[in-house]
Design a protein around this motif. Structure first.
Motif, PDB file in Angstrom:
ATOM      1  N   UNK A 120       0.851  -1.182   0.000  1.00  0.00           N
ATOM      2  CA  UNK A 120       0.000   0.000   0.000  1.00  0.00           C
ATOM      3  C   UNK A 120       0.889   1.235   0.000  1.00  0.00           C
ATOM      4  N   UNK A 121       0.569   2.168  -0.876  1.00  0.00           N
ATOM      5  CA  UNK A 121       1.289   3.432  -0.948  1.00  0.00           C
ATOM      6  C   UNK A 121       0.281   4.543  -0.733  1.00  0.00           C
ATOM      7  N   UNK A 122       0.513   5.342   0.294  1.00  0.00           N
ATOM      8  CA  UNK A 122      -0.355   6.475   0.589  1.00  0.00           C
ATOM      9  C   UNK A 122       0.435   7.741   0.302  1.00  0.00           C
ATOM     10  N   UNK A 123      -0.022   8.480  -0.693  1.00  0.00           N
ATOM     11  CA  UNK A 123       0.594   9.742  -1.076  1.00  0.00           C
ATOM     12  C   UNK A 123      -0.215  10.854  -0.421  1.00  0.00           C
ATOM     13  N   UNK A 124       0.403  11.588   0.493  1.00  0.00           N
ATOM     14  CA  UNK A 124      -0.296  12.583   1.305  1.00  0.00           C
ATOM     15  C   UNK A 124       0.320  13.953   1.038  1.00  0.00           C
ATOM     16  N   UNK A 125      -0.479  14.850   0.480  1.00  0.00           N
ATOM     17  CA  UNK A 125       0.015  16.212   0.272  1.00  0.00           C
ATOM     18  C   UNK A 125       0.046  16.924   1.619  1.00  0.00           C
ATOM     19  N   UNK A 126       1.099  17.693   1.858  1.00  0.00           N
ATOM     20  CA  UNK A 126       1.193  18.447   3.108  1.00  0.00           C
ATOM     21  C   UNK A 126      -0.049  19.329   3.281  1.00  0.00           C
ATOM     22  N   UNK A 127      -0.363  19.652   4.523  1.00  0.00           N
ATOM     23  CA  UNK A 127      -1.510  20.498   4.831  1.00  0.00           C
ATOM     24  C   UNK A 127      -1.193  21.967   4.522  1.00  0.00           C
ATOM     25  N   UNK A 128      -2.176  22.823   4.697  1.00  0.00           N
ATOM     26  CA  UNK A 128      -2.076  24.233   4.341  1.00  0.00           C
ATOM     27  C   UNK A 128      -0.955  24.947   5.093  1.00  0.00           C
ATOM     28  N   UNK A 129      -0.179  25.714   4.330  1.00  0.00           N
ATOM     29  CA  UNK A 129       0.914  26.510   4.904  1.00  0.00           C
ATOM     30  C   UNK A 129       0.877  27.927   4.360  1.00  0.00           C
ATOM     31  N   UNK A 130      -0.272  28.347   3.879  1.00  0.00           N
ATOM     32  CA  UNK A 130      -0.374  29.687   3.319  1.00  0.00           C
ATOM     33  C   UNK A 130       0.167  29.749   1.902  1.00  0.00           C
ATOM     34  N   UNK A 157      -4.548   6.733  -1.892  1.00  0.00           N
ATOM     35  CA  UNK A 157      -4.166   5.460  -1.285  1.00  0.00           C
ATOM     36  C   UNK A 157      -4.234   4.409  -2.378  1.00  0.00           C
ATOM     37  N   UNK A 158      -3.084   3.916  -2.773  1.00  0.00           N
ATOM     38  CA  UNK A 158      -2.978   2.985  -3.898  1.00  0.00           C
ATOM     39  C   UNK A 158      -2.438   1.653  -3.401  1.00  0.00           C
ATOM     40  N   UNK A 159      -3.105   0.583  -3.790  1.00  0.00           N
ATOM     41  CA  UNK A 159      -2.664  -0.765  -3.425  1.00  0.00           C
ATOM     42  C   UNK A 159      -2.138  -1.479  -4.657  1.00  0.00           C
ATOM     43  N   UNK A 160      -1.078  -2.227  -4.432  1.00  0.00           N
ATOM     44  CA  UNK A 160      -0.541  -3.121  -5.468  1.00  0.00           C
ATOM     45  C   UNK A 160      -1.040  -4.510  -5.131  1.00  0.00           C
ATOM     46  N   UNK A 161      -1.837  -5.096  -6.029  1.00  0.00           N
ATOM     47  CA  UNK A 161      -2.426  -6.411  -5.790  1.00  0.00           C
ATOM     48  C   UNK A 161      -2.119  -7.344  -6.955  1.00  0.00           C
ATOM     49  N   UNK A 162      -2.200  -8.628  -6.673  1.00  0.00           N
ATOM     50  CA  UNK A 162      -2.118  -9.628  -7.739  1.00  0.00           C
ATOM     51  C   UNK A 162      -3.524 -10.186  -7.917  1.00  0.00           C
ATOM     52  N   UNK A 198       3.442   2.208   3.039  1.00  0.00           N
ATOM     53  CA  UNK A 198       4.327   3.369   3.062  1.00  0.00           C
ATOM     54  C   UNK A 198       3.470   4.617   2.886  1.00  0.00           C
ATOM     55  N   UNK A 199       3.690   5.587   3.756  1.00  0.00           N
ATOM     56  CA  UNK A 199       3.008   6.880   3.681  1.00  0.00           C
ATOM     57  C   UNK A 199       4.063   7.926   3.354  1.00  0.00           C
ATOM     58  N   UNK A 200       3.839   8.687   2.289  1.00  0.00           N
ATOM     59  CA  UNK A 200       4.776   9.744   1.900  1.00  0.00           C
ATOM     60  C   UNK A 200       4.059  11.085   1.963  1.00  0.00           C
ATOM     61  N   UNK A 201       4.630  12.018   2.725  1.00  0.00           N
ATOM     62  CA  UNK A 201       4.083  13.369   2.814  1.00  0.00           C
ATOM     63  C   UNK A 201       4.928  14.256   1.912  1.00  0.00           C
ATOM     64  N   UNK A 202       4.302  14.740   0.845  1.00  0.00           N
ATOM     65  CA  UNK A 202       5.050  15.506  -0.140  1.00  0.00           C
ATOM     66  C   UNK A 202       4.257  16.666  -0.710  1.00  0.00           C
ATOM     67  N   UNK A 245      -8.446   4.691  -1.853  1.00  0.00           N
ATOM     68  CA  UNK A 245      -9.098   5.931  -1.409  1.00  0.00           C
ATOM     69  C   UNK A 245      -8.418   7.134  -2.042  1.00  0.00           C
ATOM     70  N   UNK A 246      -9.229   8.129  -2.307  1.00  0.00           N
ATOM     71  CA  UNK A 246      -8.738   9.452  -2.709  1.00  0.00           C
ATOM     72  C   UNK A 246      -9.646  10.415  -1.961  1.00  0.00           C
ATOM     73  N   UNK A 247      -9.079  11.122  -1.006  1.00  0.00           N
ATOM     74  CA  UNK A 247      -9.922  11.927  -0.128  1.00  0.00           C
ATOM     75  C   UNK A 247      -9.202  13.199   0.294  1.00  0.00           C
ATOM     76  N   UNK A 248      -9.966  14.263   0.408  1.00  0.00           N
ATOM     77  CA  UNK A 248      -9.433  15.519   0.910  1.00  0.00           C
ATOM     78  C   UNK A 248      -9.936  15.761   2.321  1.00  0.00           C
TER      79      UNK A 248
END
Length: 156
Positions: A2-12, A133-138, A100-104, A149-152
């Motif tokens: 599972x790969x979770x790509x998380x955009x950083x939160x608001x920083x102005x 949230x992306x899963x690699x499955x066979x 893996x969760x990546x905050x970018x 999941x794709x959620x804001x």
């Protein structure tokens, strides 16, 4: 995996100077967003025994990650880097069975998500503190990438 790509939160508003931009902290809105998304992720990952959490060097990314837990820092996913760096730091897809969760940052988060799901780097928008949230499955002896999941933060 599972790969979770998380955009950083608001920083102005972004700052043109790269060094100053890396030092931008979360706004009060951003802290609320990160806290809410981290709580949602924690609940969704309650059956995950072990996960890796990786943030860019940017203060806003590190502060976002702190709401979820202990994290490591990867300069290669700083703004302006290469999309492939996100997959490299995740060890995608080698760490089968891992989460893996990546905050970018944008546009990288949206482009990496589109690459995995369509095979093309497209300019998909990701809201601040939003996740892919992306899963690699066979499935049927074939590797498939599935959007879990794709959620804001406004949906939480």
């Amino acid at each position: 995996m599972d790969l979770i790509l998380w955009r950083h939160a608001d920083a102005g508003e972004p700052i043109a100077d790269a060094a100053a931009d890396l030092a931008r902290p979360l706004s009060s809105k951003g802290r609320k967003q990160a806290k809410a998304m981290a709580a949602w992720l924690r609940k969704q990952m309650q059956d995950v025994d072990d996960y890796r959490l990786i943030a860019s060097e940017a203060v806003r990314s590190r502060e976002t990650a702190e709401f979820l837990g202990k994290y490591s820092v990867a300069a290669s996913i700083n703004p302006g880097g290469f999309n492939g760096a996100y997959l490299e730091v995740a060890h995608w897809p080698r760490d089968v069975g891992k989460t893996v969760v990546i905050v970018g940052h944008q546009p990288h988060i949206g482009q990496v998500a589109s690459l995995l799901l369509t095979g093309k780097e497209l300019d998909w928008t990701t809201r601040k503190s939003g996740i892919w949230w992306i899963q690699r499955r066979i499935i049927d002896d074939r590797i498939r990438y599935v959007l879990k999941a794709a959620i804001g933060p406004e949906m939480l």
